[in-house]
Write a protein that holds these residues in place. Structure first.
Motif, PDB file in Angstrom:
ATOM      1  N   GLY A  17       2.573  -4.536   6.856  1.00 59.32           N
ATOM      2  CA  GLY A  17       3.081  -5.796   7.407  1.00 59.32           C
ATOM      3  C   GLY A  17       2.046  -6.907   7.419  1.00 59.32           C
ATOM      4  O   GLY A  17       0.838  -6.653   7.476  1.00 59.32           O
ATOM      5  N   LYS A  18       2.551  -8.130   7.371  1.00 60.46           N
ATOM      6  CA  LYS A  18       1.686  -9.283   7.206  1.00 60.46           C
ATOM      7  C   LYS A  18       0.646  -9.399   8.324  1.00 60.46           C
ATOM      8  O   LYS A  18      -0.545  -9.573   8.065  1.00 60.46           O
ATOM      9  CB  LYS A  18       2.546 -10.558   7.142  1.00 60.46           C
ATOM     10  CG  LYS A  18       1.747 -11.770   6.746  1.00 60.46           C
ATOM     11  CD  LYS A  18       2.644 -12.892   6.261  1.00 60.46           C
ATOM     12  CE  LYS A  18       1.772 -14.002   5.689  1.00 60.46           C
ATOM     13  NZ  LYS A  18       2.500 -14.968   4.913  1.00 60.46           N
ATOM     14  N   ALA A  19       1.108  -9.314   9.569  1.00 59.55           N
ATOM     15  CA  ALA A  19       0.194  -9.507  10.701  1.00 59.55           C
ATOM     16  C   ALA A  19      -0.932  -8.468  10.655  1.00 59.55           C
ATOM     17  O   ALA A  19      -2.104  -8.796  10.804  1.00 59.55           O
ATOM     18  CB  ALA A  19       0.971  -9.394  12.009  1.00 59.55           C
ATOM     19  N   GLU A  20      -0.550  -7.233  10.394  1.00 58.07           N
ATOM     20  CA  GLU A  20      -1.541  -6.152  10.401  1.00 58.07           C
ATOM     21  C   GLU A  20      -2.553  -6.326   9.267  1.00 58.07           C
ATOM     22  O   GLU A  20      -3.759  -6.177   9.468  1.00 58.07           O
ATOM     23  CB  GLU A  20      -0.816  -4.807  10.259  1.00 58.07           C
ATOM     24  CG  GLU A  20      -1.739  -3.627  10.485  1.00 58.07           C
ATOM     25  CD  GLU A  20      -1.044  -2.297  10.242  1.00 58.07           C
ATOM     26  OE1 GLU A  20       0.205  -2.257  10.254  1.00 58.07           O
ATOM     27  OE2 GLU A  20      -1.762  -1.305  10.006  1.00 58.07           O
ATOM     28  N   ARG A  21      -2.022  -6.658   8.073  1.00 60.24           N
ATOM     29  CA  ARG A  21      -2.955  -6.717   6.947  1.00 60.24           C
ATOM     30  C   ARG A  21      -3.892  -7.926   7.046  1.00 60.24           C
ATOM     31  O   ARG A  21      -5.054  -7.847   6.663  1.00 60.24           O
ATOM     32  CB  ARG A  21      -2.223  -6.688   5.617  1.00 60.24           C
ATOM     33  CG  ARG A  21      -1.356  -7.866   5.291  1.00 60.24           C
ATOM     34  CD  ARG A  21      -0.845  -7.759   3.857  1.00 60.24           C
ATOM     35  NE  ARG A  21      -0.198  -8.984   3.446  1.00 60.24           N
ATOM     36  CZ  ARG A  21       1.124  -9.126   3.321  1.00 60.24           C
ATOM     37  NH1 ARG A  21       1.936  -8.115   3.558  1.00 60.24           N
ATOM     38  NH2 ARG A  21       1.637 -10.277   2.941  1.00 60.24           N
ATOM     39  N   LEU A  22      -3.377  -9.030   7.602  1.00 55.06           N
ATOM     40  CA  LEU A  22      -4.249 -10.199   7.740  1.00 55.06           C
ATOM     41  C   LEU A  22      -5.321  -9.950   8.798  1.00 55.06           C
ATOM     42  O   LEU A  22      -6.463 -10.379   8.648  1.00 55.06           O
ATOM     43  CB  LEU A  22      -3.426 -11.442   8.058  1.00 55.06           C
ATOM     44  CG  LEU A  22      -2.497 -11.890   6.923  1.00 55.06           C
ATOM     45  CD1 LEU A  22      -1.818 -13.211   7.257  1.00 55.06           C
ATOM     46  CD2 LEU A  22      -3.248 -12.016   5.594  1.00 55.06           C
TER      47      LEU A  22
END
Lengths: 313, 327
Positions: free
Chosen positions: B107-112
């Motif tokens: 997911g975006k939040a986690e990877r960023l």
């Protein structure tokens, strides 16, 4: 060596000219740009302005004389059903031709950029450029014969037992017809063939600039082939795809010969312009029609820019 | 213990060229391993065989005991820092670092967040919004490192990672890479043609020559006890003595290596010769003597008297410094 002068002697006029240009870089730039500016600025943009001006005139319906008064009447005429039909048909054809060219060109351009070396590269350039050496008209007429009812496509389809398939395609409403050479399908095929090199070359040039290590990096980080294509290859090759599509799109938008020779005699924008300024003598409407592709291209480029197509330039 | 990377009689041919020719190699887990050699010696091909960009023509490669011969690069838990960094120019630094997680569907939040953490690890916090084109060479290198490490690979491959950096930066990065490797405990395999880099960073190194491993061992081993003329010559510009001279200097009639720093100049000694060149190195001077047609270099520490060019001098050394080689 000790006796050699610090400044080498002039060898003649050419040396003095190049020295003068070196001392005045702006003059050099001016000289470089003078001719193209004259051509682009005066001849090209000037005639474009004249065209634009014409489109704001109208024609007197009784006498057929051009009234040199500013009006939007001619543009309003574009929205008549029969004219709108022409615009939509042309737009649809251009979009489909561009899409097909992009899909067909990609593997060819990718092969040339990634794998072809030496002899294979020469073969690629030859293969792509060779059709451009022969006359456009000759190619179109050749295709008329290829696609004709008695032509090689029908013959091959029947020989391979695929005659029923060809008949089924020709029976499709909207795209089919009596034979391929008299159907919209045929127009489409010939458009794709004729403009394909203009899509392959810019695509290949932009793919060439994507270093191989970039694709390896994507795979290294775990991307599948499809992911690498979507996230790395396509974005980096997009300027080339856009450049190619500008060619295929605008060339199809303006062409008036292919639809005359191949397909139903349904009119396209180019043909409409040709007929309106010729036999009909309606220069204002012809000009208004000619403005349509310009506006469509501007819209297209704006969308492409918004999508970030030129970010990687 | 299973090796992190194991080569069993691996060969890789390109047409008639044997780029890698019967290499046997076992890299231990957590090791900082260097592949050293001149260009065209097969070291980079070996690295690419590990990452999967090349497939072996023969032999077997395993990573942590698993045969990877038929495993494509994207399925190997191995990441690479490329020589040209290969950062994606159309993505921000943050998206570059997060790329490996993105393609895995995280997911975006986690990877960023993870990408930001990695940027902190390589000392580039707050650089996430920039494009690679706006960074200096050293910063790009760090981004490439962060991008490779975000996947938490079991083996990190580095292809000439410091080659494009200037000397000062290169030395700083050497220390940092070494510290990072200790902290993360990941197996690092790096390719270099710079002997100093290999000697100072690696736990063990393999010296490549013509697609074969000429010698494998710890830096001390390879430096002090080269097994062949090639290794002696390539690793640290040693004096390579032909059998005749070795015997004249009191050794057996075999090829031998003699480190310049082990050689002293003296008025009387085993070998006499004429000084042909003197090069000032800062911490000392490198004096080259012609002894019977063989050039022998001596490292004279700063402050000691230097002979003039063309003068006669003799060399003296501790007999144990003379290392006899088999090939």
């Amino acid at each position: 060596m000790r006796d050699a002068p610090a400044i080498l002697p002039d060898r003649g006029l050419a040396d003095r000219i190049s020295a003068a240009l070196w001392r005045h870089p702006k003059a050099f730039l001016g000289l470089l740009l003078a001719l193209p500016l004259l051509w682009l600025g005066v001849v090209y943009l000037g005639s474009l302005a004249a065209l634009l001006l014409q489109s704001f005139y109208s024609i007197d319906e009784f006498s057929g004389v051009v009234k040199e008064e500013f009006t939007l009447k001619t543009y309003a005429e574009l929205f008549r059903a029969q004219n709108l039909d022409i615009i939509v048909r042309t737009l649809l054809m251009s979009a489909l031709v561009t899409l097909a060219c992009a899909v067909i060109a990609f593997p060819i351009a990718y092969f040339a950029a990634r794998y072809a070396k030496g002899r294979w590269k020469a073969l690629f350039y030859l293969g792509v450029m060779l059709p451009l050496w022969s006359s456009y008209l000759v190619k179109v007429y050749a295709w008329k014969l290829i696609l004709a009812k008695e032509g090689i496509v029908t013959w091959a389809a029947e020989g391979a037992g695929m005659g029923f398939f060809l008949d089924a395609v020709l029976a499709l409403p909207g795209v089919g017809g009596n034979s391929l050479s008299t159907s919209p399908m045929g127009t489409f095929i010939v458009f794709v063939y004729i403009w394909l090199p203009y899509m392959i070359l810019p695509m290949q040039a932009s793919l060439e600039r994507v270093p191989g290590s970039m694709l390896e990096a994507a795979a290294d980080l775990g991307a599948s082939g499809g992911q690498t294509f979507r996230t790395v290859i396509l974005p980096l090759a997009l300027p080339g795809v856009i450049a190619g599509s500008i060619f295929t799109f605008s060339l199809t938008l303006g062409d008036y010969i292919i639809p005359q020779i191949i397909g139903t005699s349904a009119r396209f924008i180019g043909l409409a312009v040709y007929q309106l300024q010729g036999t009909a003598g309606n220069i204002p409407l012809a000009a208004a029609f000619a403005v349509v592709p310009i506006i469509i291209m501007l819209i297209y480029l704006t969308i492409a820019k918004r999508m970030g197509a030129f970010d990687a330039l | 213990m299973t090796a992190a990377v194991e080569f069993q009689n691996v060969t890789r041919h390109f047409g008639n060229v044997r780029a890698v020719d019967g290499v046997n190699l076992a890299i231990a887990e957590g090791e900082f391993f260097a592949m050293l050699g001149p260009s065209g010696s097969g070291k980079t091909t070996c690295l690419r065989l590990i990452s999967g960009f090349e497939q072996p023509s023969g032999g077997a490669i395993s990573i942590f005991g698993q045969d990877v011969s038929n495993v494509p690069p994207n399925k190997r838990n191995v990441n690479t820092v490329f020589q040209d960094y290969a950062l994606f120019p159309h993505m921000t630094v943050r998206d570059n670092v997060a790329y490996g997680l993105m393609v895995k569907g995280i997911g975006k939040a986690e990877r960023l967040a993870k990408a930001e953490e990695m940027l902190g690890l390589v000392k580039l916090p707050g650089y996430g919004d920039r494009k690679p084109g706006q960074l200096s060479g050293g910063q790009r290198q760090r981004v490439a490192l962060a991008r490779a490490l975000v996947n938490e690979p079991r083996v990190l491959l580095l292809d000439e990672p410091l080659g494009a950096l200037d000397l000062k930066l290169r030395e700083a990065m050497q220390d940092e890479l070494k510290a990072l490797q200790k902290r993360l405990g990941i197996t690092f395999v790096f390719v270099t043609h710079d002997q100093h880099e290999a000697l100072s960073m690696a736990d063990r190194l393999a010296v490549f020559s013509d697609g074969k491993i000429a010698q494998i061992g710890t830096p001390e081993d390879v430096y002090a006890r080269p097994q062949s003329r090639f290794v002696a010559d390539f690793v640290g510009s040693s004096n390579v003595l032909p059998p005749g001279l070795t015997r004249a200097l009191g050794g057996p009639a075999k090829w031998a290596s003699l480190r310049p720093e082990a050689v002293r100049l003296s008025a009387e000694g085993q070998g006499r010769g004429r000084v042909t060149a003197i090069r000032y190195l800062g911490a000392g001077s490198r004096v080259v003597l012609d002894i019977g047609g063989t050039e022998v270099a001596a490292l004279v520490p700063a402050g000691q008297p230097l002979p003039g060019e063309g003068a006669e001098a003799a060399i003296a050394f501790d007999p144990t410094a003379l290392h006899v080689m088999e090939a």
